[in-house]
Design a protein around this motif. Sequence first.
Motif, PDB file in Angstrom:
ATOM      1  N   LEU A   1       0.873  -1.176   0.000  1.00 21.83           N
ATOM      2  CA  LEU A   1       0.000   0.000   0.000  1.00 21.83           C
ATOM      3  C   LEU A   1       0.906   1.220   0.000  1.00 21.83           C
ATOM      4  O   LEU A   1       1.619   1.476   0.971  1.00 21.83           O
ATOM      5  N   HIS A   2       0.893   1.961  -1.106  1.00 21.02           N
ATOM      6  CA  HIS A   2       1.764   3.121  -1.281  1.00 21.02           C
ATOM      7  C   HIS A   2       0.909   4.383  -1.290  1.00 21.02           C
ATOM      8  O   HIS A   2      -0.142   4.416  -1.933  1.00 21.02           O
ATOM      9  N   PHE A   3       1.376   5.430  -0.617  1.00 21.53           N
ATOM     10  CA  PHE A   3       0.545   6.615  -0.423  1.00 21.53           C
ATOM     11  C   PHE A   3       0.734   7.658  -1.521  1.00 21.53           C
ATOM     12  O   PHE A   3       1.131   8.798  -1.273  1.00 21.53           O
ATOM     13  N   SER A   4       0.444   7.236  -2.752  1.00 18.69           N
ATOM     14  CA  SER A   4       0.339   8.157  -3.888  1.00 18.69           C
ATOM     15  C   SER A   4      -0.471   7.450  -4.971  1.00 18.69           C
ATOM     16  O   SER A   4      -0.754   6.259  -4.864  1.00 18.69           O
ATOM     17  N   CYS A   5      -0.829   8.196  -6.008  1.00 25.77           N
ATOM     18  CA  CYS A   5      -1.479   7.596  -7.167  1.00 25.77           C
ATOM     19  C   CYS A   5      -0.376   7.244  -8.168  1.00 25.77           C
ATOM     20  O   CYS A   5       0.014   8.076  -8.998  1.00 25.77           O
ATOM     21  N   LEU A   6       0.144   6.044  -8.064  1.00 23.71           N
ATOM     22  CA  LEU A   6       1.243   5.627  -8.948  1.00 23.71           C
ATOM     23  C   LEU A   6       0.813   5.717 -10.413  1.00 23.71           C
ATOM     24  O   LEU A   6      -0.358   5.497 -10.719  1.00 23.71           O
TER      25      LEU A   6
END
Length: 313
Positions: free
Chosen positions: A106-111
Motif C-alpha cells: 500500500l503506497h501513499f500516492s497515485c502511482l
Amino acid sequence: MRLVFAGTPEVALPSLDALVESDHELVGVVTRPDAPAGRGRRLVASPVAQRAEELGLPVLKPDHPRDPDFQAALRALEPDCCPVVAYGALLPQSALDIAPQGWVNLHFSCLPAWRGAAPVQHAIWAGDEVTGATTFRIVKAMDAGPTFGVMTERIRSNDTAGDLLARLAEGGAGLLVATLDGLADGSIVAREQEEDGVSFAPKITVEDARVDWSVPGHLLERQIRACTPAPGAWSLHEGQRIKIGPVLVVDEQLPPGELEVRKSHVLVGTGTHAVVLGPVQPFGKKQMAAADWARGARLESGTRLGDDGGVPA
C-alpha cells in the motif's frame, strides 16, 4: 488467505487492524528491529511490533530480509500473500518469492506519481490538488510493480503531511483489504504502470527542511506543511535552530527573513509576500505560539531569521 503483514511505523496500524478484522487469516508480522528512542536512547519496539504483541501474533524482526534465518521463519508460516505498509527495508527476490501471491504494498500516492519514500510530503510541496493511495505487487524496481487498486484524496489547503498521511492510512486500509479479497477470489487483475507521469519522492532530509526566506511565500508555506511533523521545518535565530510550524501567507511585504513583531502575531518576510508565523519551537524548549516566543525572547521588529539571526546594522 494466510497473510504475514510487514510494516513498522504508526501509519501502518490502520491496515494491521483492518487485516485482523478481515476474513483473511493473519499468521504473523514482519517489522524493523527495535530502535533507540527518547532521551535515554533505550531500545523500543516499533508501533507495529507493539500492536502485534498485543494481538498475540508472531513477530519477526530481521536485521535485513535477506537473512536466511528470517526467510526460513517466514517460509514456515506458509503465507499466501504478504501485505506491506511502510515496512522500511528493501526486499530481495528470495524473500519476494516465498508468498505465492507475492508481496502487496500500500503506497501513499497515485502511482506512477511520487514513487519513493516520501510521497505525501512531495505531493504537498509540489502543490498537487489531489493525491491518493495505490496497491501494487512489489518487484525489484522501486514502486514500479503492477497495480491492483487506487483511491484518491483531495489535498486540503491547510493539510500538513501528518494530517494527509493519517487520512490516507485510514482510507488505504480499506483499499488493501479489498485488494486482498480480490486476489483471494480471483476477481482482481494487476495492471502494469504507465510510463508517462512517473515522478519520484526521495526521503526529505533535515537539511531539505531548512527554510530559505528568499523563496516566494507560497512555496515556503507548502514546504513547511510538507515537513510537518517530520523532519520539521527550521531556521536559525541567534545561531540556534528554531522549528517552524505552518505559516499563513498575507498581503504584506518585508525583507526576506525580517521579523515584524506585533501584539498578537509575528510576521516574517519572504521573497514575495510575508507570512504569519504559526507555532515555533526554540532550541531546548517546548512548542509555543510565535507571539509568546517573541515576548519571551524580547524580540524587536527588524530582527532577522536566517544564517546570523541578528539585527541588521
